[in-house]
Motif scaffolding. Structure first.
Motif, mmCIF file in Angstrom:
data_model
loop_
_atom_site.group_PDB
_atom_site.id
_atom_site.type_symbol
_atom_site.label_atom_id
_atom_site.label_comp_id
_atom_site.label_asym_id
_atom_site.label_seq_id
_atom_site.Cartn_x
_atom_site.Cartn_y
_atom_site.Cartn_z
ATOM 1 N N TYR A 115 -14.860 -14.261 -9.358
ATOM 2 C CA TYR A 115 -15.175 -15.685 -9.242
ATOM 3 C C TYR A 115 -15.905 -16.051 -7.966
ATOM 4 O O TYR A 115 -15.828 -15.357 -6.964
ATOM 5 C CB TYR A 115 -13.915 -16.531 -9.439
ATOM 6 N N ASP A 135 -17.660 -26.071 -3.663
ATOM 7 C CA ASP A 135 -17.054 -27.381 -3.448
ATOM 8 C C ASP A 135 -18.102 -28.470 -3.675
ATOM 9 O O ASP A 135 -19.158 -28.450 -3.036
ATOM 10 C CB ASP A 135 -16.531 -27.494 -2.006
ATOM 11 N N LEU A 174 -16.133 -21.506 -10.183
ATOM 12 C CA LEU A 174 -15.066 -22.475 -9.934
ATOM 13 C C LEU A 174 -15.613 -23.689 -9.193
ATOM 14 O O LEU A 174 -16.261 -23.569 -8.159
ATOM 15 C CB LEU A 174 -13.969 -21.823 -9.083
ATOM 16 N N ASP A 186 -14.101 -27.515 3.337
ATOM 17 C CA ASP A 186 -13.944 -26.269 4.086
ATOM 18 C C ASP A 186 -14.421 -26.495 5.517
ATOM 19 O O ASP A 186 -15.579 -26.857 5.730
ATOM 20 C CB ASP A 186 -14.790 -25.180 3.394
ATOM 21 N N TYR A 209 -6.888 -25.629 4.700
ATOM 22 C CA TYR A 209 -7.870 -25.405 3.627
ATOM 23 C C TYR A 209 -7.820 -23.971 3.052
ATOM 24 O O TYR A 209 -7.774 -23.777 1.837
ATOM 25 C CB TYR A 209 -9.287 -25.749 4.105
ATOM 26 N N GLN A 222 -7.602 -22.531 -0.989
ATOM 27 C CA GLN A 222 -8.545 -21.574 -1.597
ATOM 28 C C GLN A 222 -7.797 -20.312 -2.047
ATOM 29 O O GLN A 222 -8.075 -19.753 -3.104
ATOM 30 C CB GLN A 222 -9.667 -21.247 -0.603
ATOM 31 N N ASP A 261 -5.959 -20.978 -5.244
ATOM 32 C CA ASP A 261 -6.881 -20.898 -6.392
ATOM 33 C C ASP A 261 -6.948 -19.483 -6.929
ATOM 34 O O ASP A 261 -6.847 -19.226 -8.113
ATOM 35 C CB ASP A 261 -8.319 -21.228 -5.951
ATOM 36 N N GLN A 311 -17.775 -16.818 4.090
ATOM 37 C CA GLN A 311 -16.490 -16.859 3.397
ATOM 38 C C GLN A 311 -15.579 -15.642 3.631
ATOM 39 O O GLN A 311 -14.535 -15.526 3.000
ATOM 40 C CB GLN A 311 -16.714 -17.037 1.887
#
Ligand code: TYR
Length: 608
Positions: free
Chosen positions: A98, A102, A132, A142, A246, A250, A253, A272
């Motif tokens: 995935y 955002d 997503l 983020d 945050y 994530q 998720d 990331q």
């Protein structure tokens, strides 16, 4: 019948245990239980055998592995963990992967395409690919790379952003399938793709569940050691607790998708790495310590291979800078957006056409599905006469095909050649937010299929919405060619309004649609979100987000829309009467005498 989620259902009293391939079992309530057919089992088995065969070929060196292919094209920057482990995982197991986005703006920009391209490549190689939408995470934002907190968005703005990016992700997926087919990647039964929204689980996640299951494994020292946190703590503004947490959202998720959909791999943008690492740690902590023995994984009990194949892994894509050092996607200080109302198809084409010769080969590898050998040929051609920009045209056309579809890609290309023959430029009427007038939108993009009907924003004056029947609104918004066509559409139940009725004009976290009916004008007003936004959908794809402004402002901006200042009311009324028969009573005609001009609000011109 196809089961609700992945295979492996096993009945037990009132529940169905769904055993995912990683060994976790989710209990489905009776209402979600589906039976599976022999055919489904057969196909699942065939897909497994095909995967195992492919793995043997990869190990024997007769076929390239997924990771090697991605590396060769330049997609892999930092792998969280060992390279060979990731290579082995992708070879041995058809894992789910995935990428999260955002929706903090009304559109994605070209930078978003890079991690998404990895998802697309993996999809066409048989992996389960999931894009997503961070409907809930976007509400926090983020903090990575930001020196200040994001400004709070009005809920109507947030929901419109979510809707627009959702549509964008969906339409790009449709284009991926189309483009990939052109390169011989034909759809197979085991391919799986989806767009999902984390508001589906995060909005109902109890705080205690998050703290108990995930929070117990997160070390403060690690969190405080992150660069983003350190920088922000040193700044005057500091950092809020919500932004600090945050990465936990994530991570949740990923845990949610790992345990329910077998999503074992996360791919993210160049920034990331920290979030992916936090996610891996969180999943490992939860699965090893879960209080539910049906979910808890005791690795000691597994064989090495079984334990290995359950591990979450991830990687980031590189940061893209042009060879002159400018961050990719920034052009004279502006980001290049994928929504053609903000960056027109033509401008997007021009952006890629301006790619420097020294960058174009690299971008072709990253943003197209063209095989590497064929890219070599294209580059050879290109190098014979660089001024023809053969490679850049290929790049621009392929990206447009992906983002806006083939029809628009061809149009942008044609428009480019027209401009180079004649010198003219299109200059759509836009306001400060990049919204275009209905007239422009309609002329620029006559609707015929999903490719030329992405989400459209437009501005309409209050008088064309308030107290107007739905078929009129549809006409003013340019969704139908005439009011009578609008009338027929509403009768068929083919027009929808975003949000729920009920006077408040608010809607749930998802954009819900209710079918429009031949109600009186005041009813339409109930669907207005936050005073100034109306969302209309026609059929599956045509969505218009209408920003409502005062008539005076509309006039001042020099905007126009079908039905605005209509000079021939008699024609309008005759057609209306013809098609609507009983609907338009004599009362209406009496209210709006045939030879009367519509009075202008706020103007001192009295009707004749
Ligand atoms: N944090 C990611 C977006 C994201 C959101 C939720 C996720 O689960 C994953 C990724 C970004 O800013 O790019």
């Amino acid at each position: 019948m196809i089961p609700h989620t992945s295979p492996g259902l096993l009945q037990k009293s009132r529940y169905t245990y769904q055993s995912c391939a990683h060994g976790l079992r989710t209990i489905l309530p009776a209402s979600q239980r589906r039976s599976i057919t022999q055919n489904y089992i057969k196909k699942t088995l065939e897909a497994k055998i095909a995967w195992a065969r492919q793995a043997t070929d990869i190990k024997a060196g007769t076929k390239e592995s997924m990771l090697t292919m991605l590396e060769k094209r330049g997609y892999v920057n930092q792998i969280v963990g060992e390279r060979d482990d990731l290579d082995r995982l992708l070879t041995e197991k058809r894992v789910g992967v995935y990428v999260g986005v955002d929706p903090t703006a009304p559109s994605m920009h070209v930078g978003h395409l890079l991690p998404l391209m990895v998802l697309y490549w993996m999809y066409i190689h048989g992996f389960h690919a999931c894009s997503l939408l961070g409907g809930t995470t976007a509400q926090i934002g983020d903090p990575i790379g930001r020196t200040t907190t994001r400004e709070k968005q009005h809920s109507s703005v947030r929901k419109v952003n979510m809707l627009k990016i959702h549509m964008q992700l969906k339409s790009i997926w449709a284009h991926v399938e189309h483009s990939a087919r052109g390169y011989g990647y034909n759809w197979e039964w085991a391919w799986k793709r989806e767009v999902t929204n984390n508001n589906a689980w995060l909005n109902k996640l109890p705080a205690l569940e998050l703290l108990k299951l995930l929070g117990s494994g997160v070390r403060l020292g690690t969190m405080l050691g992150r660069d983003t946190v350190k920088t922000r703590m040193d700044s005057k503004e500091g950092m809020s607790f919500s932004e600090f947490t945050y990465p936990l959202l994530q991570s949740w998720d990923w845990w949610h998708m790992y345990s329910t959909k077998d999503i074992q791999v996360q791919v993210g943008g160049s920034d990331q790495f920290g979030n992916i690492l936090a996610g891996i740690d969180a999943i490992n902590h939860i699965r090893h310590n879960h209080y539910d023995p049906l979910i808890r994984q005791d690795e000691q009990k597994f064989e090495e291979r079984e334990a290995f194949l359950k591990r979450p892994m991830g990687f980031t894509v590189p940061i893209l800078t042009t060879s002159s050092g400018v961050k990719f996607g920034k052009s004279e200080g502006n980001a290049i957006w994928l929504d053609r109302e903000i960056t027109s198809g033509f401008d997007l084409y021009q952006f890629f056409l301006r790619t420097a010769d020294s960058d174009v080969h690299r971008y072709l590898k990253l943003f197209t599905f063209e095989p590497l050998e064929d890219l070599e040929t294209i580059m050879e051609e290109h190098n014979k006469a660089p001024s023809k920009r053969i490679a850049q045209h290929k790049l621009a056309h392929e990206v447009l095909k992906l983002v806006h579809g083939e029809t628009l890609a061809n149009e942008a290309k044609q428009e480019h050649s027209r401009i180079f023959n004649k010198s003219f430029a299109t200059n759509p009427q836009t306001d400060d937010d990049g919204n275009q007038s209905a007239d422009y939108v309609n002329k620029a993009a006559p609707f015929s299929n999903n490719d030329n009907a992405p989400t459209q924003s437009l501005i309409l004056p209050k008088s064309l919405i308030y107290n107007q029947s739905m078929h009129h609104v549809l006409y003013h918004a340019g969704l139908v060619a005439s009011r009578s066509e609008g009338y027929r559409l509403v009768s068929k139940g083919g027009a929808y309004l975003g949000a729920r009725p009920g006077g408040t004009g608010t809607m749930g976290e998802q954009v819900d649609y209710s079918p429009a009916a031949h109600w009186n004008g005041e009813e339409t007003e109930k669907y207005i979100i936050g005073d100034n936004t109306l969302i209309i959908r026609v059929g599956k794809w045509k969505v218009k987000v209408i920003k409502i402004i005062s008539d005076e402002e509309f006039e001042e901006k020099g905007l126009s829309a079908p039905g605005w200042k209509e000079d021939k009311p008699e024609e309008r009324i005759t057609t209306d009467i013809k098609s609507m028969k009983t609907w338009y009573s004599k009362k209406y005609v009496a209210k709006a005498p045939i030879h009367q001009k519509r009075p202008q609000r706020g103007s001192d011109v009295e009707p004749a």
